[in-house]
Write a protein that holds these residues in place. Structure first.
Motif, mmCIF file in Angstrom:
data_model
loop_
_atom_site.group_PDB
_atom_site.id
_atom_site.type_symbol
_atom_site.label_atom_id
_atom_site.label_comp_id
_atom_site.label_asym_id
_atom_site.label_seq_id
_atom_site.Cartn_x
_atom_site.Cartn_y
_atom_site.Cartn_z
ATOM 1 N N LEU A 120 -3.369 -0.401 8.787
ATOM 2 C CA LEU A 120 -3.613 0.896 9.456
ATOM 3 C C LEU A 120 -4.375 1.749 8.329
ATOM 4 O O LEU A 120 -3.779 2.842 7.652
ATOM 5 C CB LEU A 120 -2.369 1.505 9.991
ATOM 6 N N HIS A 121 -5.610 1.735 8.046
ATOM 7 C CA HIS A 121 -6.309 2.220 7.039
ATOM 8 C C HIS A 121 -5.729 2.636 6.034
ATOM 9 O O HIS A 121 -5.340 1.871 5.096
ATOM 10 C CB HIS A 121 -7.084 3.535 7.712
ATOM 11 N N SER A 122 -5.125 3.923 5.588
ATOM 12 C CA SER A 122 -4.688 4.508 4.227
ATOM 13 C C SER A 122 -3.023 4.026 4.497
ATOM 14 O O SER A 122 -2.514 4.089 3.365
ATOM 15 C CB SER A 122 -4.905 5.751 4.133
ATOM 16 N N GLY A 123 -2.513 3.764 5.435
ATOM 17 C CA GLY A 123 -1.092 3.364 5.688
ATOM 18 C C GLY A 123 -0.574 3.923 6.833
ATOM 19 O O GLY A 123 -1.115 4.715 7.809
ATOM 20 N N LEU B 201 4.270 -6.008 9.619
ATOM 21 C CA LEU B 201 4.840 -4.889 8.493
ATOM 22 C C LEU B 201 3.383 -3.788 8.669
ATOM 23 O O LEU B 201 2.601 -3.998 8.625
ATOM 24 C CB LEU B 201 4.903 -5.535 7.197
ATOM 25 N N MET B 202 4.160 -2.716 8.174
ATOM 26 C CA MET B 202 3.397 -1.236 8.408
ATOM 27 C C MET B 202 3.752 -0.455 7.165
ATOM 28 O O MET B 202 4.585 0.410 7.223
ATOM 29 C CB MET B 202 3.310 -0.591 9.663
ATOM 30 N N PRO B 203 3.172 -0.935 5.932
ATOM 31 C CA PRO B 203 3.649 0.051 4.715
ATOM 32 C C PRO B 203 3.230 1.327 4.875
ATOM 33 O O PRO B 203 2.207 1.676 5.527
ATOM 34 C CB PRO B 203 2.925 -0.819 3.534
ATOM 35 N N ASP B 204 4.177 2.321 4.128
ATOM 36 C CA ASP B 204 4.020 3.737 4.199
ATOM 37 C C ASP B 204 2.385 3.997 3.859
ATOM 38 O O ASP B 204 1.779 4.983 4.494
ATOM 39 C CB ASP B 204 5.087 4.307 3.422
ATOM 40 N N ALA B 205 2.096 3.300 2.820
ATOM 41 C CA ALA B 205 0.827 3.482 2.377
ATOM 42 C C ALA B 205 0.153 2.334 1.692
ATOM 43 O O ALA B 205 0.965 1.455 1.448
ATOM 44 C CB ALA B 205 0.739 4.747 1.038
ATOM 45 N N LEU B 206 -1.247 2.377 1.583
ATOM 46 C CA LEU B 206 -2.089 0.966 1.367
ATOM 47 C C LEU B 206 -2.855 1.504 0.393
ATOM 48 O O LEU B 206 -3.705 2.454 0.213
ATOM 49 C CB LEU B 206 -2.518 0.377 2.513
ATOM 50 N N LEU C 275 -2.318 11.219 -0.957
ATOM 51 C CA LEU C 275 -1.477 10.674 -2.271
ATOM 52 C C LEU C 275 -2.554 10.777 -3.269
ATOM 53 O O LEU C 275 -3.580 10.513 -3.030
ATOM 54 C CB LEU C 275 -0.819 9.313 -2.130
ATOM 55 N N PRO C 276 -2.111 11.051 -4.499
ATOM 56 C CA PRO C 276 -2.933 11.059 -5.776
ATOM 57 C C PRO C 276 -3.776 9.858 -5.726
ATOM 58 O O PRO C 276 -5.061 9.872 -6.151
ATOM 59 C CB PRO C 276 -2.038 11.261 -6.911
ATOM 60 N N ASP C 277 -3.389 8.586 -5.587
ATOM 61 C CA ASP C 277 -4.152 7.496 -5.872
ATOM 62 C C ASP C 277 -4.978 7.174 -4.820
ATOM 63 O O ASP C 277 -5.688 5.934 -4.740
ATOM 64 C CB ASP C 277 -3.434 6.169 -6.466
ATOM 65 N N ALA C 278 -4.727 7.594 -3.664
ATOM 66 C CA ALA C 278 -5.431 7.269 -2.338
ATOM 67 C C ALA C 278 -7.006 7.481 -2.396
ATOM 68 O O ALA C 278 -7.286 8.446 -2.859
ATOM 69 C CB ALA C 278 -4.789 7.645 -1.246
ATOM 70 N N ASP C 279 -7.902 6.751 -1.816
ATOM 71 C CA ASP C 279 -8.941 7.162 -1.499
ATOM 72 C C ASP C 279 -9.405 7.454 0.067
ATOM 73 O O ASP C 279 -9.212 6.639 1.004
ATOM 74 C CB ASP C 279 -9.770 5.667 -1.549
ATOM 75 N N PRO C 280 -9.713 8.609 0.267
ATOM 76 C CA PRO C 280 -9.960 9.252 1.623
ATOM 77 C C PRO C 280 -10.887 8.318 2.150
ATOM 78 O O PRO C 280 -11.044 8.295 3.574
ATOM 79 C CB PRO C 280 -10.390 10.623 1.471
ATOM 80 N N ASP D 85 -0.565 0.369 -2.113
ATOM 81 C CA ASP D 85 0.716 0.310 -2.880
ATOM 82 C C ASP D 85 1.815 0.209 -2.121
ATOM 83 O O ASP D 85 2.889 -0.427 -2.758
ATOM 84 C CB ASP D 85 0.863 1.628 -3.965
ATOM 85 N N GLY D 86 2.018 0.639 -0.847
ATOM 86 C CA GLY D 86 3.264 0.268 -0.092
ATOM 87 C C GLY D 86 3.513 -1.166 0.175
ATOM 88 O O GLY D 86 4.523 -1.918 0.078
ATOM 89 N N LEU D 87 2.199 -1.916 0.193
ATOM 90 C CA LEU D 87 2.282 -3.401 0.407
ATOM 91 C C LEU D 87 2.739 -3.983 -0.890
ATOM 92 O O LEU D 87 3.592 -5.168 -0.741
ATOM 93 C CB LEU D 87 1.123 -3.791 1.013
ATOM 94 N N GLN D 88 2.301 -3.802 -1.879
ATOM 95 C CA GLN D 88 2.540 -4.168 -3.308
ATOM 96 C C GLN D 88 4.056 -4.186 -3.282
ATOM 97 O O GLN D 88 4.730 -4.915 -4.135
ATOM 98 C CB GLN D 88 1.735 -3.701 -4.286
ATOM 99 N N ALA D 89 4.613 -2.783 -2.979
ATOM 100 C CA ALA D 89 6.046 -2.773 -3.133
ATOM 101 C C ALA D 89 6.894 -3.706 -2.293
ATOM 102 O O ALA D 89 7.687 -4.156 -2.929
ATOM 103 C CB ALA D 89 6.463 -1.482 -2.893
ATOM 104 N N PHE D 90 6.382 -4.050 -1.224
ATOM 105 C CA PHE D 90 6.888 -4.899 -0.161
ATOM 106 C C PHE D 90 6.816 -6.649 -0.967
ATOM 107 O O PHE D 90 7.705 -7.367 -0.974
ATOM 108 C CB PHE D 90 6.386 -5.005 1.139
#
Length: 452
Positions: A18-21, A395-400, A29-34, A402-407
Motif C-alpha cells: 500500500l504505497h508508503s504503508g 500482511l499490511m505493515p504500518d509503513a514501508l 515518517l522521517p525516513d519515508a519518501d513522499p 521498514d514495517g515489513l523489515q520489522a516483520f
C-alpha cells in the motif's frame, strides 16, 4: 528434528504494498519518501525484502478513480500489471498478484495481460478479481451511475469464465517448434472459445500459449453473498476482512461449504485475512509507534474516511459518541460490503466511540490491526492459523519498507522455529507456493478423460 523430516508448512503470507504503508500518515515518517507511490524502485525494494523472507507473494490493489483524500495521503496510482512486470525482472521467486476490475475492462485484454505477466515472470502471476462500486470510476468510464450490486457480480462471473476459457484455448503442447519439419504450432490444439453470453461475445482463441502455471492464480476479495459465491466458483485464494477469530472461522467455513456445492474440495481456496502490523521491540515501543503515526493523521481525514466506509455523511459522526444506530449498507447495498461489515462489527464488539474506533483501526479502512512485539504478532498468527480461522494472512505493515523489515526480521524467524512457515521456497511458481495444483487445460486428454 531436521528440516528434511519436518512436514511442509502450510501457512501463507503475502504483503499488500500500500504505497508508503497501511497507516495513512506513513509517508510523513522521517525516513519515508513522499514520492514512493510512483517510484518503481520502492515497490522493487519491498518485493525483494518479501522474497528474501520467502513470503508467498506481493499484492497490489487498484482503483479506476481517485478515491483517497489526496490533500493528505498518497494514492494507488501506478497500473499494477505494468508495475509487477518491472518487479518480476528484479526478483525470481516471489508471487505477483495484481488487481483488475471486471466492471471496467474486457475479458480478452485481461486474459492477455495476466497471461503475459505469467509468462514473463516464469509462472508467478495472480489476478485479484474485483468489481468496482465507487461513483467516480463509473463517471470515468462514461456512466452516470454505478451498476447495481447484482449486475456487477453477474458480469464478473461471466467475465471470469471467459478469461479462463481464453487461458485454456491453447493446449499445453500446441507449440511444436520443429525446425526440421517446418511445423511451428499445431493448429488443431488452438481452439476458439466462441463465447456468447448476456454480457460478452468473444470468439478467441487467445493470441499467446498456455502459461507456465496453466493459468494465473485466481484471487478474490468480497464479503457479500454475491462476492462469496463468485469466490466459491472461481477463487483459489481469498483476501478477507475479519476483526475476530470466530468471525473469520465462520467466513472460512461458509466459503468452503459454498465451494463444495460447486464440486470443489476443502483445500481449493486459501483464506487470507488482512492483517495490519505495528511492531516494536517491546509492547510499549509498538504502542508509541502506533500513537506517533495516528497523531500525524488529521481528525478530519479520519472522520471522512470512516464516513466513506460506512456510507454516511461525516457530520453524523461525533468523536466522543458511539456510531449512529441506524447505519445501513452503503448505497442501498450497492457499496462495499466487506469493510462496512468489518468496521461495524469492531465498533459493536467493543462499544467504541468514534474516536476509539479510529484509533483501533489505526486510521485504516476495516482490516484488523495488531500492535506488539514480534512474539505477540507470531502468537496471534499461530492462534488464528491453528484454530482454522485462516490459511495465512495478507500482511499490511504500518509503513514501508521498514514495517515489513520489522516483520521479516522479527516475526518470520519465530514462525519458522515453530514449524509454521517455510525456510526455503520449495517451488518456483505462485501455485507451488500456495500448494495449488496446476489446472489441466479443458481440451487436454486429462480433461477429456474426466468428462468421459
Amino acid at each position: 528434528m531436521s528440516d528434511a523430516l519436518t512436514p511442509a508448512p502450510r501457512l501463507h503470507l503475502n504483503v499488500n504494498i500500500l504505497h508508503s504503508g497501511f497507516i495513512p500518515s506513513a509517508w510523513r515518517l522521517p525516513d519515508a519518501d513522499p514520492q514512493a507511490f510512483i517510484d518503481v524502485q520502492h515497490y522493487v525494494r519491498v518485493a525483494q525484502i518479501a522474497e528474501a523472507a520467502k513470503l508467498d507473494a506481493v499484492f497490489l490493489a487498484d482503483n479506476a478513480s481517485i478515491v483517497e483524500q489526496i490533500d493528505f495521503r498518497p494514492i494507488t496510482a501506478l497500473e499494477p500489471t505494468v508495475l509487477l512486470a518491472c518487479v518480476a525482472a528484479a526478483t525470481s521467486r516471489i508471487g505477483l498478484i495484481a488487481t483488475a476490475s471486471t466492471s471496467y475492462n474486457e475479458p480478452y485484454n485481461i486474459a492477455r495481460r495476466f497471461a503475459t505477466l505469467d509468462h514473463v515472470s516464469g509462472g508467478r502471476a495472480g489476478w485479484n478479481v474485483v468489481t468496482t462500486a465507487d461513483p467516480g470510476s463509473a463517471r470515468n468510464f462514461g456512466l452516470e451511475g454505478t451498476p447495481d450490486h447484482g449486475q456487477r457480480y453477474a458480469r464478473a462471473g461471466e467475465f471470469t469464465e471467459v478469461v479462463k476459457a481464453l487461458w485454456d484455448s491453447w493446449e499445453d503442447d500446441a507449440v511444436i517448434g520443429d525446425k526440421q519439419a517446418g511445423r511451428f504450432i499445431d493448429p488443431g490444439k488452438v481452439q476458439p472459445i466462441a463465447h456468447r453470453g448476456p454480457h460478452f461475445k468473444v470468439q478467441g482463441p487467445l493470441n499467446l500459449p498456455r502459461t507456465p502455471q496453466g493459468y494465473p492464480v485466481l484471487v478474490q476479495a468480497g464479503g457479500s453473498g454475491d462476492g462469496r459465491d463468485l469466490a466459491a466458483r472461481h477463487a483459489e485464494a481469498v483476501f478477507s476482512a475479519s476483526q475476530s477469530l470466530d468471525e473469520s472461522q465462520a467466513y472460512r467455513q461458509d466459503l468452503h461449504a459454498r465451494a463444495a456445492a460447486y464440486g470443489r474440495g476443502p483445500q481449493a481456496i486459501k483464506v487470507l485475512p488482512g492483517l495490519a502490523t505495528i511492531i516494536g521491540a517491546t509492547e510499549a515501543e509498538a504502542l508509541r509507534r502506533r500513537d506517533q503515526l495516528i497523531d500525524m493523521i488529521p481528525w478530519s481525514y479520519s472522520l471522512n474516511r470512516l464516513a466513506g466506509t460506512l456510507g454516511i455523511a461525516p457530520d453524523r459522526l461525533r468523536l466522543d459518541d458511539r456510531l449512529p444506530e441506524d447505519i445501513a449498507l452503503p448505497a442501498g447495498g450497492n457499496g462495499n460490503h466487506t469493510f462496512f461489515k468489518a468496521t461495524l462489527a469492531l465498533a459493536k464488539r467493543h462499544g467504541h466511540s468514534v474516536r476509539e474506533l479510529i484509533r483501533a483501526l489505526s486510521g485504516g479502512g476495516g482490516h484488523r490491526v495488531i500492535v506488539g512485539t514480534p512474539e505477540q504478532v507470531a502468537d496471534d498468527i499461530e492462534r488464528w492459523f491453528r484454530a482454522g480461522a485462516a490459511d495465512g494472512f495478507n500482511l499490511m505493515p504500518d509503513a514501508l519498507p521498514d514495517g515489513l523489515q520489522a516483520f521479516t526480521e522479527g516475526v518470520v524467524p519465530i514462525l519458522q522455529q515453530r514449524g509454521l512457515f517455510r525456510r526455503e521456497y520449495e517451488g518456483t511458481t505462485l501455485r507451488e507456493h500456495l500448494g495449488l495444483a496446476r489446472p489441466a487445460g479443458r481440451h487436454s486428454a486429462q480433461a477429456r478423460a474426466i468428462a468421459a
